[in-house]
Motif scaffolding. Structure first.
Motif, PDB file in Angstrom:
ATOM      1  N   MET A 217     -12.395   5.652  29.317  1.00 42.80           N
ATOM      2  CA  MET A 217     -11.971   4.337  28.897  1.00 42.80           C
ATOM      3  C   MET A 217     -10.486   4.381  28.575  1.00 42.80           C
ATOM      4  O   MET A 217      -9.924   5.428  28.331  1.00 42.80           O
ATOM      5  N   PHE A 218      -9.849   3.242  28.556  1.00 33.26           N
ATOM      6  CA  PHE A 218      -8.433   3.165  28.251  1.00 33.26           C
ATOM      7  C   PHE A 218      -8.165   1.911  27.453  1.00 33.26           C
ATOM      8  O   PHE A 218      -8.954   0.980  27.436  1.00 33.26           O
ATOM      9  N   ASP A 219      -7.020   1.908  26.779  1.00 27.65           N
ATOM     10  CA  ASP A 219      -6.625   0.776  25.960  1.00 27.65           C
ATOM     11  C   ASP A 219      -5.438   0.070  26.604  1.00 27.65           C
ATOM     12  O   ASP A 219      -4.528   0.716  27.107  1.00 27.65           O
ATOM     13  N   ILE A 220      -5.469  -1.240  26.572  1.00 27.79           N
ATOM     14  CA  ILE A 220      -4.345  -2.049  27.017  1.00 27.79           C
ATOM     15  C   ILE A 220      -4.046  -3.032  25.912  1.00 27.79           C
ATOM     16  O   ILE A 220      -4.934  -3.746  25.451  1.00 27.79           O
ATOM     17  N   GLU A 221      -2.805  -3.036  25.477  1.00 28.26           N
ATOM     18  CA  GLU A 221      -2.382  -3.970  24.439  1.00 28.26           C
ATOM     19  C   GLU A 221      -1.435  -4.992  25.051  1.00 28.26           C
ATOM     20  O   GLU A 221      -0.544  -4.617  25.819  1.00 28.26           O
ATOM     21  N   PRO A 222      -1.591  -6.267  24.735  1.00 23.15           N
ATOM     22  CA  PRO A 222      -0.656  -7.279  25.240  1.00 23.15           C
ATOM     23  C   PRO A 222       0.767  -7.004  24.766  1.00 23.15           C
ATOM     24  O   PRO A 222       0.974  -6.480  23.667  1.00 23.15           O
TER      25      PRO A 222
END
Length: 130
Positions: A1-6
């Protein structure tokens, strides 16, 4: 899984997906991209008249849709529809203004308040030049 932040938020006059044009550049709807101040240095070199691609998240899109209801037999992966399992959308826009961490753009098709994930220049600049 990975995180994406605006990295920011887009402000447009579009309030619902039904109001959004199917391709932003076909209409001259204008909006403003408000970038988080932490990313202000990343905006260096963006100028009025530049063409950029806004990568945004259609957080209100139907994530269960796999086939377009308007075009039977056509899957969402064969479309630019924001309705898809992972509603990551790209919209080419023209820069109309740059002021601090705000970028005025023409050609928006995103709902007001949509999160912006990234901006990409369409210019092929010399990597050794500022």
């Amino acid at each position: 899984m990975f995180d994406i932040e605006p990295i920011g938020t887009v402000h447009t006059p579009i309030e619902t997906s039904q109001e959004a044009p199917s391709q932003g550049l076909k209409d001259d709807i204008e909006g403003t991209i408000e970038i988080d101040p932490a990313y202000e240095r990343a905006l260096q070199g963006i100028e009025v008249g530049d063409e950029i691609v806004v990568v945004w998240f259609a957080d209100e899109a139907d994530r269960s849709l796999l086939e377009l209801d308007k075009v039977p037999g056509r899957g969402v992966f064969n479309s630019r529809s924001p309705a898809r399992p992972n509603p990551i959308v790209i919209t080419p826009c023209t820069v109309t203004e740059v002021s601090g961490t705000e970028i005025g753009v023409r050609g928006v098709d995103m709902i007001d308040g949509s999160p912006v994930l990234d901006l990409k220049s369409t210019l092929h600049r010399d990597l050794n030049q500022p």
